[in-house]
Design a protein around this motif. Structure first.
Motif, PDB file in Angstrom:
ATOM      1  N   PHE A  62       6.534  -7.581  -4.795  1.00 12.16           N
ATOM      2  CA  PHE A  62       6.937  -6.566  -5.757  1.00 12.16           C
ATOM      3  C   PHE A  62       8.394  -6.733  -6.178  1.00 12.16           C
ATOM      4  CE2 PHE A  62       3.539  -3.226  -4.513  1.00 12.16           C
ATOM      5  CZ  PHE A  62       2.613  -3.859  -5.324  1.00 12.16           C
ATOM      6  N   LEU A  78       2.919  -0.928 -10.297  1.00 10.99           N
ATOM      7  CA  LEU A  78       2.685  -1.738  -9.103  1.00 10.99           C
ATOM      8  C   LEU A  78       2.063  -0.875  -8.019  1.00 10.99           C
ATOM      9  CD1 LEU A  78       6.173  -3.510  -9.020  1.00 10.99           C
ATOM     10  CD2 LEU A  78       4.047  -4.387 -10.014  1.00 10.99           C
ATOM     11  N   VAL A  86      -2.475  -6.066  -3.429  1.00 11.54           N
ATOM     12  CA  VAL A  86      -1.516  -5.866  -4.503  1.00 11.54           C
ATOM     13  C   VAL A  86      -2.282  -5.706  -5.814  1.00 11.54           C
ATOM     14  CG1 VAL A  86       0.259  -7.035  -5.866  1.00 11.54           C
ATOM     15  CG2 VAL A  86       0.331  -7.143  -3.373  1.00 11.54           C
TER      16      VAL A  86
END
Length: 124
Positions: A62, A78, A86
């Motif tokens: 990230f 995100l 993810v």
């Protein structure tokens, strides 16, 4: 057609920017391998998911994405789901849909060297 990674995101505050059609999005989708079109509540988005080696590797991933997003002035959603899933959603919030900026950001995310953070896929 220019490589998307060589382009720069343009400011989204122009009244001239409109969301692209699904056909236009599908044409650009071929340039961002690993991404899918997703429609949520009538809003078309780019979506990608992958598995990372650990929770902390997800956070490292990230941070790399955040650095690209900040440089482009275009920010994805995100999500770190569970300890290693993810998920990234990209769309142009100000127009409520997809613009070329979204594909530029996706291409730049794809160009990141993150292999050391990702889990290897099981061989079938």
């Amino acid at each position: 057609m220019a490589d998307l990674t060589s382009k720069k995101c343009v400011p989204c505050d122009s009244k001239d920017i409109r969301p692209m059609s699904e056909q236009s999005a599908n044409e650009l989708l071929a340039q961002v391998q690993g991404w899918n079109l997703l429609s949520e509540g009538g809003v078309m988005k780019l979506h990608r998911s992958c598995k990372v080696k650990s929770f902390t590797k997800g956070l490292e991933f990230f941070q790399l994405v955040a650095d690209v997003a900040e440089a482009e002035g275009h920010h994805p959603d995100l999500h770190l789901v569970g300890w290693n899933n993810v998920k990234i959603d990209i769309w142009t919030h100000s127009v409520g849909g997809l613009t070329e900026n979204d594909f530029i950001l996706a291409a730049k995310i794809n160009s990141l060297h993150v292999e050391h953070l990702l889990r290897r896929k099981a061989v079938a």
